[in-house]
Design a protein around this motif. Structure first.
Motif, PDB file in Angstrom:
ATOM      1  N   GLY A   1      12.187  36.494  37.338  1.00 24.53           N
ATOM      2  CA  GLY A   1      12.952  35.338  37.784  1.00 24.53           C
ATOM      3  C   GLY A   1      14.166  35.069  36.928  1.00 24.53           C
ATOM      4  N   ILE A   2      14.944  36.123  36.647  1.00 21.04           N
ATOM      5  CA  ILE A   2      16.110  35.997  35.766  1.00 21.04           C
ATOM      6  C   ILE A   2      17.389  35.954  36.598  1.00 21.04           C
ATOM      7  N   PRO A   3      18.221  34.949  36.427  1.00 19.01           N
ATOM      8  CA  PRO A   3      19.521  34.922  37.116  1.00 19.01           C
ATOM      9  C   PRO A   3      20.427  36.036  36.610  1.00 19.01           C
ATOM     10  N   VAL A   4      21.211  36.596  37.527  1.00 18.89           N
ATOM     11  CA  VAL A   4      22.020  37.780  37.231  1.00 18.89           C
ATOM     12  C   VAL A   4      23.495  37.471  37.457  1.00 18.89           C
ATOM     13  N   PHE A   5      24.312  37.879  36.483  1.00 18.96           N
ATOM     14  CA  PHE A   5      25.772  37.812  36.582  1.00 18.96           C
ATOM     15  C   PHE A   5      26.315  39.220  36.374  1.00 18.96           C
ATOM     16  N   LEU A   6      27.365  39.560  37.124  1.00 18.58           N
ATOM     17  CA  LEU A   6      27.887  40.922  37.121  1.00 18.58           C
ATOM     18  C   LEU A   6      29.399  40.903  36.965  1.00 18.58           C
ATOM     19  N   ASN A   7      29.918  41.885  36.232  1.00 20.57           N
ATOM     20  CA  ASN A   7      31.368  42.067  36.225  1.00 20.57           C
ATOM     21  C   ASN A   7      31.696  43.545  36.338  1.00 20.57           C
ATOM     22  N   GLY A   8      32.985  43.853  36.455  1.00 20.34           N
ATOM     23  CA  GLY A   8      33.412  45.244  36.557  1.00 20.34           C
ATOM     24  C   GLY A   8      32.759  45.963  37.716  1.00 20.34           C
ATOM     25  N   LEU A   9      32.444  47.246  37.498  1.00 21.35           N
ATOM     26  CA  LEU A   9      31.837  48.064  38.536  1.00 21.35           C
ATOM     27  C   LEU A   9      30.404  47.669  38.853  1.00 21.35           C
ATOM     28  N   ALA A  10      29.817  46.788  38.061  1.00 24.26           N
ATOM     29  CA  ALA A  10      28.460  46.330  38.365  1.00 24.26           C
ATOM     30  C   ALA A  10      28.429  45.367  39.538  1.00 24.26           C
ATOM     31  N   ARG A  11      29.579  44.823  39.919  1.00 27.33           N
ATOM     32  CA  ARG A  11      29.604  43.904  41.063  1.00 27.33           C
ATOM     33  C   ARG A  11      29.030  44.603  42.288  1.00 27.33           C
ATOM     34  N   GLY A  12      28.104  43.943  42.949  1.00 30.79           N
ATOM     35  CA  GLY A  12      27.446  44.526  44.107  1.00 30.79           C
ATOM     36  C   GLY A  12      26.160  45.249  43.779  1.00 30.79           C
ATOM     37  N   CYS A  13      25.895  45.512  42.497  1.00 34.43           N
ATOM     38  CA  CYS A  13      24.647  46.182  42.128  1.00 34.43           C
ATOM     39  C   CYS A  13      23.441  45.296  42.408  1.00 34.43           C
TER      40      CYS A  13
ATOM     41  N   SER B   1      43.277  37.932  40.428  1.00 35.35           N
ATOM     42  CA  SER B   1      42.326  37.087  39.685  1.00 35.35           C
ATOM     43  C   SER B   1      41.588  36.148  40.635  1.00 35.35           C
ATOM     44  N   TYR B   2      42.308  35.590  41.607  1.00 33.47           N
ATOM     45  CA  TYR B   2      41.642  34.750  42.611  1.00 33.47           C
ATOM     46  C   TYR B   2      40.623  35.566  43.405  1.00 33.47           C
ATOM     47  N   ALA B   3      40.978  36.795  43.727  1.00 33.44           N
ATOM     48  CA  ALA B   3      40.045  37.652  44.470  1.00 33.44           C
ATOM     49  C   ALA B   3      38.794  37.922  43.642  1.00 33.44           C
ATOM     50  N   GLY B   4      38.973  38.187  42.359  1.00 34.04           N
ATOM     51  CA  GLY B   4      37.831  38.429  41.497  1.00 34.04           C
ATOM     52  C   GLY B   4      36.889  37.244  41.444  1.00 34.04           C
ATOM     53  N   ARG B   5      37.440  36.064  41.669  1.00 32.96           N
ATOM     54  CA  ARG B   5      36.632  34.853  41.637  1.00 32.96           C
ATOM     55  C   ARG B   5      35.857  34.635  42.930  1.00 32.96           C
ATOM     56  N   VAL B   6      36.426  34.992  44.079  1.00 41.38           N
ATOM     57  CA  VAL B   6      35.810  34.583  45.347  1.00 41.38           C
ATOM     58  C   VAL B   6      35.394  35.729  46.266  1.00 41.38           C
ATOM     59  N   VAL B   7      35.858  36.951  46.043  1.00 41.40           N
ATOM     60  CA  VAL B   7      35.450  38.051  46.907  1.00 41.40           C
ATOM     61  C   VAL B   7      34.062  38.527  46.476  1.00 41.40           C
ATOM     62  N   ASP B   8      33.111  38.460  47.377  1.00 38.76           N
ATOM     63  CA  ASP B   8      31.731  38.843  47.082  1.00 38.76           C
ATOM     64  C   ASP B   8      31.498  40.308  47.437  1.00 38.76           C
TER      65      ASP B   8
ATOM     66  N   GLY C   1      29.732  49.978  43.965  1.00 38.87           N
ATOM     67  CA  GLY C   1      30.953  50.725  44.229  1.00 38.87           C
ATOM     68  C   GLY C   1      31.870  50.095  45.244  1.00 38.87           C
ATOM     69  N   CYS C   2      31.724  48.796  45.481  1.00 37.66           N
ATOM     70  CA  CYS C   2      32.543  48.113  46.490  1.00 37.66           C
ATOM     71  C   CYS C   2      33.677  47.288  45.895  1.00 37.66           C
ATOM     72  N   TRP C   3      33.728  47.141  44.582  1.00 40.20           N
ATOM     73  CA  TRP C   3      34.817  46.396  43.931  1.00 40.20           C
ATOM     74  C   TRP C   3      35.414  47.270  42.840  1.00 40.20           C
ATOM     75  N   LEU C   4      36.709  47.580  42.968  1.00 42.84           N
ATOM     76  CA  LEU C   4      37.403  48.388  41.980  1.00 42.84           C
ATOM     77  C   LEU C   4      38.598  47.601  41.462  1.00 42.84           C
ATOM     78  N   ASP C   5      38.704  47.509  40.134  1.00 39.27           N
ATOM     79  CA  ASP C   5      39.898  46.924  39.530  1.00 39.27           C
ATOM     80  C   ASP C   5      40.265  47.756  38.303  1.00 39.27           C
ATOM     81  N   PRO C   6      41.410  47.470  37.671  1.00 36.86           N
ATOM     82  CA  PRO C   6      41.822  48.322  36.551  1.00 36.86           C
ATOM     83  C   PRO C   6      40.881  48.290  35.350  1.00 36.86           C
ATOM     84  N   GLY C   7      40.051  47.240  35.228  1.00 37.30           N
ATOM     85  CA  GLY C   7      39.161  47.163  34.077  1.00 37.30           C
ATOM     86  C   GLY C   7      39.879  46.632  32.853  1.00 37.30           C
ATOM     87  N   PRO C   8      39.235  46.731  31.684  1.00 42.66           N
ATOM     88  CA  PRO C   8      39.775  46.084  30.483  1.00 42.66           C
ATOM     89  C   PRO C   8      41.109  46.656  30.006  1.00 42.66           C
TER      90      PRO C   8
END
Length: 542
Positions: free
Chosen positions: A232-244, A385-392, A397-404
């Motif tokens: 029962g652990i809440p999950v947060f994702l960034n980068g290529l982990a989005r959608g995992c 940046s707005y897309a990163g906030r609201v695009v689910d 492998g469904c979200w690609l951005d330049p990364g750090p």
């Protein structure tokens, strides 16, 4: 009598090893130093995808890796071809994207005499790759190509570079027997560290999972979701982990991250560095016990003390942490209430009637047209940046951005590769008008290769990521932060063989997006957005 050994020129030897490694496409920009490699690829059935700038070739190789989790390959001609492609290599290094870059090189027998584009690439490429090497003789080529792939695949995955002198790659050598490629062996996390992490989880009232790009490279998404569900652990994702973990999973969160990380008593930090995106570790409460989990040891030390470090195969590690602990239903409910409230608070911006448009209105309309497995690519500053906030995202492998590394201009290469790898899926390229200036000519590439990417541009006529902070810091003054207002980038896309439309008002947006998706051509919907809208930033880049 014995059969004479088969002899091939160096380019054919390279192509044979590419084929053995599972490579189906080579991204490149034509150069004479590469002719032998092209001829080898023609014989071995490897498709050659030519672009308009070497940076795009390298970014396309990285994009291929990002959407397939297999190494992408670029071939760059000598000298400026290599230097043009270095940003893509540096990006791949920081994103841990497995790519192999093949370079042309001036002939060895003329070295030092001033051949065309003669320069030693290895010393300046080495800092941005895991391996940089030069083939010394034609018989060395197959083994060196295999070594490059082995290094690129070895955790932490990343870029490898090999260049081939013109004479070496055009000469012939005996072709070795074609051998199968073995997958790299997975290591296991330290048992004592696993026990320490288990003890922490068994006492955790407010656990949280913060996972990033290396979760994706380590193919740990199923094990992570199983762990989250078991405890029962809440999950947060960034980068290529989005959608995992699908965005609509009961334990998937995004808007409540600040509260969750700031109040957690135990945090599993999986495959993500505590860099500027996590406040260099300050995103977590000072008394939070952090468990660092990754496929391999990090390249640099953690910016704050961690309670346990688990490095190795992610599937076995995450399965090993499963179990039961304190009831987290109240903790999860608190975060869900906050998540829901923040999503509801976004509604006014998603429906904002202004013209020029609020960036959020663009995403409000776009979201209604996206398939669940759409691949969305971000290439821009405030608009993305707005897309990163609201695009689910709902699948890996469904979200690609330049990364750090944050290199603008990566988007067209990513989009090209994504659509070639997944021709039946929607591929949407989100562009700032500033980012379009880097590699907008790649709409010619998309048109020539019949790649129907849909580009959506937020055109506010400024470098918003710089202009707004500069004016805040200097009392309204800014410099080098303005672009030409209302530039018709859509007409540029149309002139290059694509479909282009200009959107000035919210009512025009949905029909324009629908026509873009239906066009069957590379499309650019050029949306005029309000330059006064500034993305609300709280992170410190340094």
């Amino acid at each position: 009598m014995t059969d004479e050994p088969t002899r091939h020129h160096g380019g054919r030897l390279i192509a044979q090893r590419l084929k053995a490694q599972g490579v189906s496409r080579l991204f490149t920009l034509s150069g004479g130093h590469l002719f032998s490699i092209y001829e080898g690829c023609r014989h071995e059935g490897i498709g050659i995808v030519d672009v308009r700038h070497e940076a795009t070739a390298t970014f396309a190789a990285e994009g291929w890796a990002k959407v397939t989790r297999e190494p992408g390959v670029a071939a760059l001609t000598a000298g400026p071809g290599i230097t043009n492609g270095m940003s893509g290599m540096a990006s791949a290094l920081q994103n841990h994207s497995p790519i192999v870059v093949l370079g042309g090189r001036a002939p060895a027998f003329r070295w030092g005499q001033g051949s065309l584009q003669e320069i030693d690439h290895v010393p300046f490429v080495r800092p941005v790759v895991k391996l940089a090497a030069t083939a010394g003789a034609t018989p060395e080529i197959p083994g060196l190509v295999d070594e490059a792939f082995a290094v690129a695949r070895r955790p932490h995955t990343g870029p490898a570079f090999v260049d081939f002198p013109l004479d070496v790659v055009f000469m012939e050598a005996d072709a070795p027997e074609i051998v199968e490629v073995a997958a790299p062996r997975a290591t296991l996390a330290d048992g004592a560290a696993v026990e320490r992490a288990l003890a922490l989880l068994d006492d955790a009232d407010r656990p949280v999972i913060m996972a990033g790009t290396n979760l994706y490279w380590g193919r740990g998404e199923n094990a992570l979701q199983a762990l989250a569900e078991a405890r029962g652990i809440p999950v947060f994702l960034n980068g290529l982990a989005r959608g995992c973990v699908p965005a609509d999973h009961e334990l998937a969160f995004s808007r409540a991250r600040k509260t969750a990380l700031g109040e957690a008593d135990v945090a599993l930090v999986v495959g993500v560095p505590m860099d500027f995106r996590l406040g260099f570790g300050a995103a977590f409460a000072p008394d939070c016990e952090i468990v660092a989990i990754d496929v391999a040891e990090p390249a640099r030390e953690h910016p704050r003390e961690v309670a346990a470090e688990l490095y190795g195969d992610l599937t076995s590690t995450l399965h090993g942490l499963s179990g039961t602990g304190p009831d987290t239903k109240g903790w999860v409910a608190k975060l869900r209430e906050l998540e829901t409230a923040r999503r509801e608070a976004e509604r006014a911006e998603l429906e904002d009637p202004r013209a020029p448009l609020h960036p959020m209105r663009v995403y409000g309309e776009l979201a209604k047209l996206l398939d669940r497995d759409a691949i969305v690519i971000g290439d821009g500053g405030d608009f993305v940046s707005y897309a990163g906030r609201v695009v689910d995202s709902y699948a890996p492998g469904c979200w690609l951005d330049p990364g750090p590394y944050g290199c603008l201009g990566s988007g067209p290469g990513y989009a090209l590769a994504a659509k070639l790898a997944h021709p039946g899926r929607q591929v949407v390229l989100l562009l700032g008008d500033g980012a379009f200036g880097f590699h907008g000519m790649e709409y010619d590439t998309l048109a020539r290769h019949g790649v129907a990417v849909v580009g959506v541009m937020g055109n506010n006529g400024i470098w918003a990521l710089e202009k707004h902070p500069m004016e805040y810091l200097y009392g309204g003054w800014s410099v080098a932060a303005d672009l030409r207002p209302e530039t018709r980038y859509d007409e540029v896309a149309a002139a290059l063989g694509g479909h282009g439309e200009l959107v000035r008002t919210p009512d025009e947006l949905r029909p324009a997006l629908e026509r873009a998706f239906a066009s069957g051509a590379p499309a650019l919907v050029n949306v005029l957005t309000d330059p006064s809208v500034a993305y609300p930033r709280s992170s410190n880049l340094a």
